[in-house]
Design an enzyme around this catalytic site. Structure first.
Site, mmCIF file in Angstrom:
data_model
loop_
_atom_site.group_PDB
_atom_site.id
_atom_site.type_symbol
_atom_site.label_atom_id
_atom_site.label_comp_id
_atom_site.label_asym_id
_atom_site.label_seq_id
_atom_site.Cartn_x
_atom_site.Cartn_y
_atom_site.Cartn_z
ATOM 1 N N SER A 1 1.174 -1.140 -0.030
ATOM 2 C CA SER A 1 -0.015 -0.160 0.047
ATOM 3 C C SER A 1 0.751 1.306 -0.027
ATOM 4 O O SER A 1 1.966 1.190 0.373
ATOM 5 C CB SER A 1 -0.962 0.089 1.223
ATOM 6 O OG SER A 1 -1.703 1.343 1.326
ATOM 7 N N TYR B 1 -2.036 -0.876 10.247
ATOM 8 C CA TYR B 1 -2.068 -1.106 8.794
ATOM 9 C C TYR B 1 -0.962 -0.410 7.978
ATOM 10 O O TYR B 1 -0.433 -1.311 7.446
ATOM 11 C CB TYR B 1 -3.344 -0.378 8.241
ATOM 12 C CG TYR B 1 -3.571 -0.470 6.837
ATOM 13 C CD1 TYR B 1 -3.972 -1.801 6.126
ATOM 14 C CD2 TYR B 1 -3.271 0.335 5.894
ATOM 15 C CE1 TYR B 1 -4.340 -1.876 4.926
ATOM 16 C CE2 TYR B 1 -3.487 0.412 4.772
ATOM 17 C CZ TYR B 1 -3.834 -0.822 3.931
ATOM 18 O OH TYR B 1 -4.069 -1.016 2.768
#
Length: 258
Positions: free
Chosen positions: A150, A164
């Site tokens: 990401s 995350y």
């Protein structure tokens, strides 16, 4: 070489984890529609089975539900695939989760759940599938592992998603390390670092935060299925034959802004 041959995945065997929705669905659909035999896996069997049935109208798609946040789930998925196939040309490690909370209130459960699925499963599923990947790879055409990281593992986000962001930074660097040590086995490992695409995860972000994100994105939009299909086909095909250890942002330029 013709473009259609350069980017072809026809006849390849692929596994996409987290393949029942979001980015996983975009990638699985691209492979199925371009002639690969695609296995999709997700925790929810009903959703996984339903998408496999839908995609089977366009090619070959098989559902193997599994919860790969656990080692038992990883072992189950690897064993089920090995029952069906003697090789695996393309492994897409896409399954992931997020958790948002303030620094003072962030719980251990929100750390462990995200790390187990986003990082641990990437390593151990690839490890369990190594014999099938080695069987597929050759000096002329390497097997491919594509890890979905990401841009939140590259930039400093305005969202308090601590586990995350840390997990995706881990995936991005794990990709480079795996690339170094699996290349001698004729397996090329690369990563995709997506920006904001329509998914259950981004649907959970507030409208205000989404507006702030889009305002900071140079291309001023979210990603679309064709944006993900293009990079997924590239990294799985002969077009990327000399690409190894790369983590490619697909984010409309967002990672350049923070």
């Amino acid at each position: 070489m013709k473009v259609e041959d350069l980017f072809s995945v026809r006849g390849r065997i692929a596994l996409v984890t987290g393949g029942s929705r979001g980015i996983g669905e975009m990638i699985a659909r691209a492979y199925v529609e371009n002639g690969a035999r695609v296995y999709i896996s997700a925790r929810k069997a009903e959703a996984c089975d339903a998408l496999a049935k839908e995609l089977s109208q366009f090619g070959e798609c098989i559902s193997i539900p599994a919860d790969i946040s656990t080692m038992d789930g990883v072992a189950h998925l690897a064993a089920e695939l090995a029952k069906r196939e003697k090789r695996l040309d393309i492994l897409v490690n896409n399954a992931g989760a997020s958790w948002g909370a303030s620094f003072a209130e962030f719980p251990e459960s929100g750390w462990d759940k995200v790390m187990d699925l986003n990082v641990k499963s990437v390593f151990f599923l690839t490890q369990r599938l190594l014999p099938l990947l080695e069987a597929a790879g050759s000096p002329d055409f390497y097997a491919r592992v594509i890890n979905i990281g990401s841009i939140e593992g590259i930039r400093t986000t305005h969202l308090e998603a601590y586990s995350y962001a840390a997990s995706k930074a881990g995936v991005n660097h794990l990709t480079r390390l795996m690339a170094k040590f699996l290349a001698p086995k004729h397996i090329a490992v690369n990563g995709i670092a997506p920006g904001y695409f329509p998914s259950k995860m981004t649907a959970g972000i507030s409208d205000e935060d989404n507006r702030e994100t889009l305002a900071g994105t140079p291309l001023k939009r979210m990603g679309q299925p064709d944006d993900m299909a293009g990079i997924a086909l590239y990294l799985a095909s002969r077009a990327s034959a000399f690409v190894c250890g790369a983590v490619i942002p697909v984010d409309g330029g967002l990672a350049t802004t923070a």
